[in-house]
Design a protein around this motif. Structure first.
Motif, mmCIF file in Angstrom:
data_model
loop_
_atom_site.group_PDB
_atom_site.id
_atom_site.type_symbol
_atom_site.label_atom_id
_atom_site.label_comp_id
_atom_site.label_asym_id
_atom_site.label_seq_id
_atom_site.Cartn_x
_atom_site.Cartn_y
_atom_site.Cartn_z
ATOM 1 N N ALA A 106 46.427 -36.507 -52.602
ATOM 2 C CA ALA A 106 45.175 -37.141 -52.995
ATOM 3 C C ALA A 106 44.994 -37.097 -54.506
ATOM 4 N N ARG A 107 45.326 -35.958 -55.107
ATOM 5 C CA ARG A 107 45.205 -35.841 -56.564
ATOM 6 C C ARG A 107 46.113 -36.851 -57.268
ATOM 7 N N ALA A 108 47.289 -37.031 -56.716
ATOM 8 C CA ALA A 108 48.240 -37.972 -57.312
ATOM 9 C C ALA A 108 47.747 -39.410 -57.206
ATOM 10 N N ALA A 109 46.989 -39.699 -56.145
ATOM 11 C CA ALA A 109 46.506 -41.059 -55.921
ATOM 12 C C ALA A 109 45.192 -41.350 -56.625
ATOM 13 N N ALA A 110 44.537 -40.320 -57.154
ATOM 14 C CA ALA A 110 43.233 -40.495 -57.779
ATOM 15 C C ALA A 110 43.347 -41.329 -59.052
ATOM 16 N N ASP A 111 42.386 -42.233 -59.213
ATOM 17 C CA ASP A 111 42.345 -43.046 -60.430
ATOM 18 C C ASP A 111 41.650 -42.271 -61.545
ATOM 19 N N ALA A 112 41.795 -42.766 -62.737
ATOM 20 C CA ALA A 112 41.116 -42.158 -63.883
ATOM 21 C C ALA A 112 39.607 -42.185 -63.651
ATOM 22 N N GLY A 113 38.959 -41.080 -63.902
ATOM 23 C CA GLY A 113 37.513 -41.002 -63.702
ATOM 24 C C GLY A 113 37.099 -40.544 -62.316
ATOM 25 N N GLN A 114 38.074 -40.464 -61.405
ATOM 26 C CA GLN A 114 37.769 -39.998 -60.058
ATOM 27 C C GLN A 114 37.978 -38.491 -59.956
ATOM 28 N N ASP A 115 37.181 -37.857 -59.078
ATOM 29 C CA ASP A 115 37.472 -36.472 -58.719
ATOM 30 C C ASP A 115 38.776 -36.442 -57.931
ATOM 31 N N PRO A 116 39.460 -35.292 -57.885
ATOM 32 C CA PRO A 116 40.799 -35.238 -57.300
ATOM 33 C C PRO A 116 40.922 -35.752 -55.870
ATOM 34 N N LEU A 117 39.883 -35.561 -55.038
ATOM 35 C CA LEU A 117 39.967 -35.964 -53.630
ATOM 36 C C LEU A 117 39.239 -37.269 -53.335
ATOM 37 N N GLU A 118 38.727 -37.903 -54.365
ATOM 38 C CA GLU A 118 37.891 -39.082 -54.155
ATOM 39 C C GLU A 118 38.664 -40.241 -53.539
ATOM 40 N N SER A 119 39.968 -40.275 -53.738
ATOM 41 C CA SER A 119 40.757 -41.377 -53.168
ATOM 42 C C SER A 119 40.756 -41.349 -51.645
ATOM 43 N N LEU A 120 40.407 -40.201 -51.066
ATOM 44 C CA LEU A 120 40.347 -40.084 -49.605
ATOM 45 C C LEU A 120 38.991 -40.505 -49.047
ATOM 46 N N GLN A 121 38.043 -40.752 -49.933
ATOM 47 C CA GLN A 121 36.664 -41.021 -49.508
ATOM 48 C C GLN A 121 36.405 -42.527 -49.395
ATOM 49 N N TRP A 122 36.921 -43.127 -48.313
ATOM 50 C CA TRP A 122 36.701 -44.551 -48.095
ATOM 51 C C TRP A 122 35.219 -44.877 -47.923
ATOM 52 N N ASP A 123 34.438 -43.852 -47.572
ATOM 53 C CA ASP A 123 33.016 -44.060 -47.320
ATOM 54 C C ASP A 123 32.232 -44.368 -48.584
ATOM 55 N N LEU A 124 32.710 -43.931 -49.751
ATOM 56 C CA LEU A 124 31.984 -44.201 -50.985
ATOM 57 C C LEU A 124 31.980 -45.692 -51.335
ATOM 58 N N PRO A 125 33.133 -46.358 -51.410
ATOM 59 C CA PRO A 125 33.083 -47.804 -51.669
ATOM 60 C C PRO A 125 32.430 -48.589 -50.534
ATOM 61 N N ALA A 126 32.430 -48.039 -49.317
ATOM 62 C CA ALA A 126 31.812 -48.739 -48.182
ATOM 63 C C ALA A 126 30.327 -48.968 -48.402
ATOM 64 N N ILE A 127 29.681 -48.096 -49.201
ATOM 65 C CA ILE A 127 28.258 -48.283 -49.501
ATOM 66 C C ILE A 127 28.038 -48.472 -51.010
ATOM 67 N N LYS A 128 29.134 -48.797 -51.739
ATOM 68 C CA LYS A 128 29.107 -49.077 -53.175
ATOM 69 C C LYS A 128 28.677 -47.863 -53.999
ATOM 70 N N ALA A 129 28.901 -46.681 -53.456
ATOM 71 C CA ALA A 129 28.543 -45.473 -54.206
ATOM 72 C C ALA A 129 29.423 -45.309 -55.431
ATOM 73 N N ASP A 130 30.681 -45.726 -55.351
ATOM 74 C CA ASP A 130 31.569 -45.616 -56.507
ATOM 75 C C ASP A 130 31.052 -46.463 -57.672
ATOM 76 N N LYS A 131 30.539 -47.657 -57.356
ATOM 77 C CA LYS A 131 29.961 -48.513 -58.398
ATOM 78 C C LYS A 131 28.638 -47.949 -58.893
ATOM 79 N N ALA A 132 27.872 -47.352 -57.981
ATOM 80 C CA ALA A 132 26.596 -46.744 -58.371
ATOM 81 C C ALA A 132 26.808 -45.635 -59.380
ATOM 82 N N HIS A 133 27.889 -44.871 -59.212
ATOM 83 C CA HIS A 133 28.146 -43.736 -60.109
ATOM 84 C C HIS A 133 28.430 -44.178 -61.547
ATOM 85 N N GLU A 134 28.830 -45.420 -61.715
ATOM 86 C CA GLU A 134 29.035 -45.943 -63.061
ATOM 87 C C GLU A 134 27.703 -46.154 -63.774
ATOM 88 N N LYS A 135 26.641 -46.283 -62.971
ATOM 89 C CA LYS A 135 25.294 -46.499 -63.513
ATOM 90 C C LYS A 135 24.487 -45.211 -63.572
#
Length: 528
Positions: free
Chosen positions: A158-187
C-alpha cells in the motif's frame, strides 16, 4: 419479511453468540466483546447520584445473588424524581443508580421480578421497564471473530502504491473517492473545533492515527448508565471489541503520514463507551451516552449499534415502550443541545418500511423466538427514532450492500459500508471490498457493515458543521440531504447474480428506499 440470518449491526455472518451479534454492525470479522462494568462517577450536569447506595455496591450484590436487573423509570422531564416516586422505588425493592432529571429518566437496579409492574402503577411514573434479561453483572467476554488486520506485506504494498500527498494506506481506501473525500481534503480537512463522539465499544486513543485528534474531555465510560470519568475508561481492553476504534479511524484518522486517512481528518473524535464486556448495548448506557454528548460540547454522534436486548422495541409492550421512551428522550435532548445523531440501518437486508418483519433474535440476552412485528410500531433504537439520520451501506460499485437494511421513508442517506468482493470489487490498487479502519494497538484492518457506513455520514456531517459552524442540527441535516448525490434505485437488485431479486427498491431517484436522498458528498460539504 424474514431475515436470512441473525441481526448484527455488528458482524454479519456470525452464527451464534448474540452478545456481539446483537449490538455492533460489521461483516465477518469483528469481535463480539465490548466494555466491562467499571466504577462510576457523576459527570453529566443534572444527573443525580443514587439515592440508596452506590452503583458498585449494587453490582456486587447482583454478583452475589445473580438476580438483579436494571430498569428505566420515566417521569415528567425537568425535575428530579419526586419524594413519592423515590419512596415507591425503594418500597418495590429498587435502588436508584442515577437520575437524568432534564429528561425524567431514572436508572434503577432491583432484584424484584415484579418491580416494573409495581412501579408503573405509581402516580407520576409515565413508563417503566427492565432494560435486560441477563442478570447483572454482564456475561464474560466472547469472541465471534476478528477483523481482517493488514499484514506487513499488505502495508508495504500500500505504501508503494500511495500517491504523493496521500497517507501510506490511503490507496486501499476506495471509500474516500466514492464520496469525494479525497477531493474535499484538498479544500479542507475539517475544523478542530468540531467533535464527533463514537458511542460504541470504546476507542483506543493511543493509536497513532487517533491520538492527534482525540478529545479526552468529551470521552467517558457509560456502561453502567452513570458516567465514569476515570482516565482511559473509554478504552477497550485487549479482550474487547475493536469496533469503536475502527469507527473512530474512519471518521477522523489524522492525515499525518502514518497510516490511513479519515473522512474528516481535521475534526476531533471522542469515545463514549456504552457496551458491556459481553457486547450488549443496554438502554441505561445509551441514555448516558446521549446525555454526556449533549453536555460536553459534542457536535455529532455516531451510533453503529442497536439497543439490546430487543432488535425491535414494540410500544404495545410496557417494558419495551419504556426503553423507547428513555432513548427517545435522550436523543432528542442531545439534538436540542446542538448534536446531530447518526445511526446505522442494520445488516439483515430487512425492508424497514415493510408491513411486517420476522425478528428471530429477540431478546438476545434471554430466550429468543420468532416474532412477527410491524416496524411502524416496533422500533430499532436509536436507528428509527425521530431526528436520527439513518444510514444504509453501499459497496465498491456504489450499489446497496448485500446485507444492508433499507426502506422508503426510513433510510435518509447512503455511504460506503463495504460488501463481499465477489459482489462488488474495488478498482486497483484497493484490494478489499471492505472498509479500512484503525484497530487497537496501533494496527489497521478491514471491516464491513452499516456500522462502517454510518461513520462516513457522521464525518460528512462534521465537515458541514466545520463549514457552517453556527448551523443548528436541523440545518446540518438539511444540507447533508441536499448535498447528497441522488442515486437511482438498483432495479432489479440481484446482488449475487443468481437470477433472483434479493430486495426491491421503491421510490424516485431523488429519494428511495435503498439510498434515501442519495450518497453523501464530502466535497460539497466543504465547498457549499
Amino acid at each position: 419479511m424474514t431475515g436470512p440470518h441473525p441481526r448484527h449491526r455488528r458482524a454479519l455472518a456470525l452464527p451464534l453468540g448474540m452478545a456481539i451479534a446483537t449490538a455492533m454492525a460489521f461483516l465477518p470479522g469483528a469481535t463480539a466483546s465490548a466494555a466491562g462494568l467499571p466504577g462510576t462517577a457523576t459527570g453529566v450536569p443534572g444527573a443525580s447520584a443514587g439515592a440508596v447506595g452506590a452503583a458498585d455496591d449494587i453490582l456486587a450484590a447482583a454478583d452475589a445473588d445473580g438476580t438483579a436487573l436494571s430498569y428505566v423509570v420515566n417521569v415528567r422531564a425537568g425535575h428530579g424524581p419526586s419524594a413519592q416516586v423515590k419512596k415507591a422505588i425503594a418500597k418495590a425493592g429498587g435502588t436508584i443508580v442515577t437520575s437524568y432529571d432534564q429528561i425524567g429518566v431514572i436508572v434503577v437496579h432491583s432484584s424484584n421480578p415484579d418491580f416494573a409492574k409495581t412501579i408503573r402503577k405509581v402516580r407520576g411514573v409515565e413508563s417503566a421497564g427492565n432494560t435486560r434479561n441477563a442478570p447483572l453483572p454482564a456475561q464474560s467476554t466472547t469472541d465471534e471473530g476478528t477483523p481482517k488486520a493488514l499484514s506487513s506485506a499488505q502495508m508495504a504494498a500500500a505504501r508503494a502504491a500511495a500517491d504523493a500527498g496521500q497517507d501510506p494506506l490511503e490507496s486501499l481506501q476506495w471509500d474516500l473517492p466514492a464520496i469525494k473525500a479525497d477531493k474535499a481534503h484538498e479544500k479542507s480537512l475539517g475544523s478542530s473545533k468540531v467533535t464527533v463522539a463514537v458511542i460504541d465499544t470504546g476507542v483506543d486513543d493511543t493509536h497513532p492515527d487517533l491520538a492527534p485528534n482525540f478529545d479526552r474531555a468529551a470521552s467517558v465510560n457509560c456502561v453502567t448508565g452513570k458516567p465514569d470519568t476515570t482516565d482511559g475508561a473509554w478504552r477497550p481492553s485487549a479482550a474487547e471489541s475493536p469496533h469503536g476504534t475502527h469507527v473512530a479511524g474512519e471518521i477522523a484518522a489524522a492525515k499525518n503520514g502514518v497510516g490511513m486517512t479519515g473522512v474528516a481528518p481535521g475534526v476531533k473524535v471522542a469515545g463514549i463507551k456504552v457496551s458491556t464486556t459481553a457486547g450488549y448495548f443496554y438502554t441505561e448506557a445509551v441514555v448516558c451516552g446521549f446525555m454526556w454528548a449533549a453536555t460536553h460540547g459534542v457536535d455529532v454522534t455516531n451510533n453503529s449499534y442497536y439497543t439490546d436486548p430487543w432488535y425491535f422495541n414494540c410500544t404495545d409492550d410496557p417494558d419495551q415502550k419504556a426503553l423507547v421512551d428513555a432513548v427517545t428522550r435522550a436523543s432528542r435532548y442531545a439534538e436540542k443541545r446542538g448534536v446531530v445523531n447518526v445511526a446505522a440501518a442494520g445488516n439483515e437486508n430487512y425492508d424497514l418500511a415493510a408491513d411486517e418483519i420476522t425478528d428471530p433474535v429477540s431478546p438476545n440476552d434471554g430466550t429468543p423466538s420468532d416474532r412477527v412485528i410491524d416496524p411502524s410500531e416496533c422500533f430499532d433504537i436509536p436507528t428509527q427514532l425521530p431526528g436520527v439520520v439513518t444510514v444504509a451501506a453501499t459497496g465498491a460499485k456504489g450499489i446497496k450492500s448485500s446485507f444492508s437494511n433499507y426502506g422508503l421513508g426510513v433510510i435518509d442517506v447512503a455511504a460506503p459500508g463495504g460488501d463481499s468482493t465477489a459482489y462488488q470489487t474495488p478498482a486497483p490498487p484497493a484490494t478489499s471490498g471492505l472498509i479500512l479502519g484503525t484497530l487497537p494497538g496501533g494496527k489497521w484492518g478491514y471491516m464491513a457493515g452499516t456500522s462502517m457506513a454510518s461513520p462516513h455520514v457522521a464525518a460528512v456531517a462534521a465537515l458541514i458543521k466545520s463549514t457552517h459552524p453556527y448551523a443548528p442540527p436541523a440545518l446540518v441535516k438539511a444540507l447533508l440531504y441536499a448535498e447528497a448525490d441522488a442515486t437511482a434505485c438498483t432495479d432489479p437488485y440481484d446482488i449475487n447474480g443468481d437470477g433472483k431479486v434479493d430486495a426491491v427498491c421503491e421510490g424516485s431517484k431523488n429519494r428511495n428506499g435503498f439510498y434515501g436522498w442519495g450518497t453523501v458528498d464530502a466535497l460539497d460539504a466543504v465547498t457549499k
